[in-house]
Design an enzyme around this catalytic site. Structure first.
Site, mmCIF file in Angstrom:
data_model
loop_
_atom_site.group_PDB
_atom_site.id
_atom_site.type_symbol
_atom_site.label_atom_id
_atom_site.label_comp_id
_atom_site.label_asym_id
_atom_site.label_seq_id
_atom_site.Cartn_x
_atom_site.Cartn_y
_atom_site.Cartn_z
ATOM 1 N N ASP A 14 39.755 45.032 37.758
ATOM 2 C CA ASP A 14 40.902 45.312 38.606
ATOM 3 C C ASP A 14 42.156 44.786 37.904
ATOM 4 O OD1 ASP A 14 40.979 42.539 38.988
ATOM 5 O OD2 ASP A 14 39.851 42.643 40.861
ATOM 6 N N HIS A 59 41.911 39.971 38.488
ATOM 7 C CA HIS A 59 40.896 38.946 38.261
ATOM 8 C C HIS A 59 40.282 39.022 36.869
ATOM 9 C CE1 HIS A 59 40.868 39.652 42.730
ATOM 10 N NE2 HIS A 59 41.132 38.354 42.653
ATOM 11 N N SER A 97 43.025 33.589 44.511
ATOM 12 C CA SER A 97 41.638 33.998 44.292
ATOM 13 C C SER A 97 41.065 33.611 42.934
ATOM 14 C CB SER A 97 41.489 35.509 44.505
ATOM 15 O OG SER A 97 42.422 36.222 43.718
#
Length: 525
Positions: A254, A257, A36
């Site tokens: 979080d 990220h 991601s």
């Protein structure tokens, strides 16, 4: 064939028509892949959604709303790896922009393929399918569906696009950000090396001129230890590979990220490291070396586990294994990925899968014809191998006889691999290649054609010495390829007479009885 695949094939065909135009050495292309953080997880602002001079993207999927066609160069605007709208930025955005700013005469192109939450196996050409078919993966619908955007085979998508890109420019590097989903994978660095090496091989590139950069995980996030144990270790596992620090980068709130400022700074750090290494002097290659310091002698026996010590630089590997882990239990040569097992008082190479190979530096004592034998075991009827010397096959694909009994890999058969092979005096490289999976190999023997091949304790005979039962016995008869030809009843040790009486013609045959007695017989008539 999927619609995306058809379009990609058409793109490849279109690129082929431009073959008359030589690639532009000032068009620098980079492969970017990961999860991601490489896909992008912080909202893009206006600067990232506008074209940037000399910064291009080769889309990895069709994005009609963005005016993108897979495999056709376009302006590199966020989001680079997919069609998300509103877009996000990733490590690759400011990596490319910073390179453009630093290289005023260069155009920079990006190929970006990323799937959030995936393990590195999804990018492995040999393991991606098993990874997606794993029951645990079937529960993670977002990974399955995200991968489908790349026709599920991410490695192939990267290679297909890179081959298009090579028509226009020069691939100058690979950047990776992945690891959060592999936080407990102690072989991550080795797995990444395999993927890097496969890419270089499939694209005809060299690690000397194509650096790989891997970014650290968030220093205050889930996987800080992974950065130390794996990402920083890539410099010890592969050549021309460099970690990129994530120290001090901002969080998205979080454990995984970065925020927008973090991605911008991280991309600049990737570019800085790439600029430091992209024009480095080539690594001085070091050839592979014989395991015992001297070449194995032919005629003679070559122990399978004593394959060469790997060298340094492209083309100097001494083995290929489909994964980086040594699954064996022998404790022998644990610094390699070859699976070495203990069988009684010996070590064998096991867990062999199609496409894997081992190389041995050998020295042929005298030019002439040689017979070749291999001690192998399999519980399957589809296992096979071949041998080559200096890149040229010296055998066909040789079938390995299936052992009696379930999962029986303990009984080693003496298979005749070839007869009358012409070898020239001097030093050569012998390669053993697996052409049919799931077999074990103990050793390979070369004997001068015409020499006795079954003497006790022979240095050149591969057939084990067995006491021949004086009573009559039934034997199965195999040809040189391991194919069962029939059976014959032998009185005492009258093997040649029994075969001739049964109608067998001139040739070499392997006989095996139900109680394990094996004998190779040469008929000269």
């Amino acid at each position: 064939m999927g619609t995306n695949m058809k379009k990609l094939i058409l793109s490849l065909a279109a690129a082929a028509t431009l073959a008359s135009a030589a690639p532009d050495p000032n068009f620098h292309i980079y492969i970017a892949f990961g999860q991601s953080n490489m896909a992008g997880a912080a909202g893009a602002a206006e600067p990232e959604t506008k074209p940037y001079p000399r910064f291009k993207l080769l889309p990895s999927m069709d994005c009609p709303a963005k005016g993108r066609t897979m495999g056709v160069w376009t302006d590199a605007t966020s989001q680079l790896a997919n069609c998300d709208n509103p877009p996000s930025i990733s490590v690759a955005d400011y990596f490319g922009r910073t390179l453009v700013d630093s290289l005023p005469d260069v155009t920079v192109g990006i190929i970006s393929v990323a799937v959030g939450g995936t393990a590195l196996k999804l990018f492995d050409k040999d393991n991606w399918q098993a990874y997606l078919e794993d029951p645990d993966r079937q529960k993670e619908n977002w990974i399955i569906n995200w991968a489908k955007a790349y026709d599920s085979n991410l490695y192939k998508r990267i290679i297909d696009l890179a081959k298009i890109a090579q028509k226009d420019g020069v691939i100058k590097g690979i950047i990776v950000h992945q690891g959060e989903s592999d936080w407990n994978n102690n072989h991550w660095a080795e797995d990444l090396k395999k993927i890097r090496d496969d890419m270089l091989t499939d694209l005809g590139l060299s690690s000397d001129t194509v650096p790989l950069l891997a970014g650290e995980m968030r220093e205050d996030g889930c996987c800080r230890g992974f950065s130390t144990s794996q990402v920083q270790r890539i410099t010890k596992v592969m050549d021309n590979a460099w970690p990129v620090s994530s120290s001090g980068l901002g969080s998205a709130g979080d454990s995984y990220h970065f925020n927008r400022d973090g991605y911008i700074e991280f991309g600049k750090r990737y570019a800085k490291v790439m600029l430091e290494h992209m024009n480095r002097a080539p690594v001085e290659p070091v050839p592979q070396q014989p395991f015992h310091g001297v070449a194995a002698t032919i005629p003679g026996r070559i122990q399978a586990e004593d394959f060469d010590i790997p060298g340094v630089g492209s083309g100097n590997d001494s083995y290929k294994d489909n994964d980086s882990e040594n699954h064996g239990d022998s404790g022998y040569r644990k610094d390699t990925g070859v699976d070495l097992y203990k069988k009684g008082d010996k070590v064998v190479v096991g867990y062999n899968q199609e496409g894997e190979w081992l190389e041995y530096t050998v020295k042929v004592a005298e030019t002439g014809k040689y017979d070749v034998f291999a001690s192998v075991a399999s519980a399957n009827n589809t296992s096979s191998f071949k041998l080559s010397m200096d890149g040229k096959d010296i055998t066909e694909s040789i079938a390995v006889p299936k052992n009696e009994g379930k999962d029986n890999y303990d009984d080693f058969n003496s298979v005749i691999a070839a007869s009358g092979v012409n070898l020239t005096e001097g030093e050569h490289v012998l390669r053993f290649t697996v052409t049919g999976s799931w077999m074990d190999i103990d050793y390979i023997t070369f004997a001068v054609s015409g020499d006795p091949i079954t003497p006790p304790d022979s240095s050149v005979g591969i057939i084990r010495s067995y006491a021949m039962n004086a009573a009559s016995k039934n034997y199965r008869v195999f040809d040189l390829m391991g194919k069962v030809l029939g059976s014959v009843r032998v009185d005492g040790s009258a093997f040649e007479t029994s075969l001739k009486t049964a109608g067998y013609n001139k040739g070499i045959y392997l006989l095996q009885s139900a109680d394990g007695i094996r004998r190779t017989v040469r008929l000269n008539r």
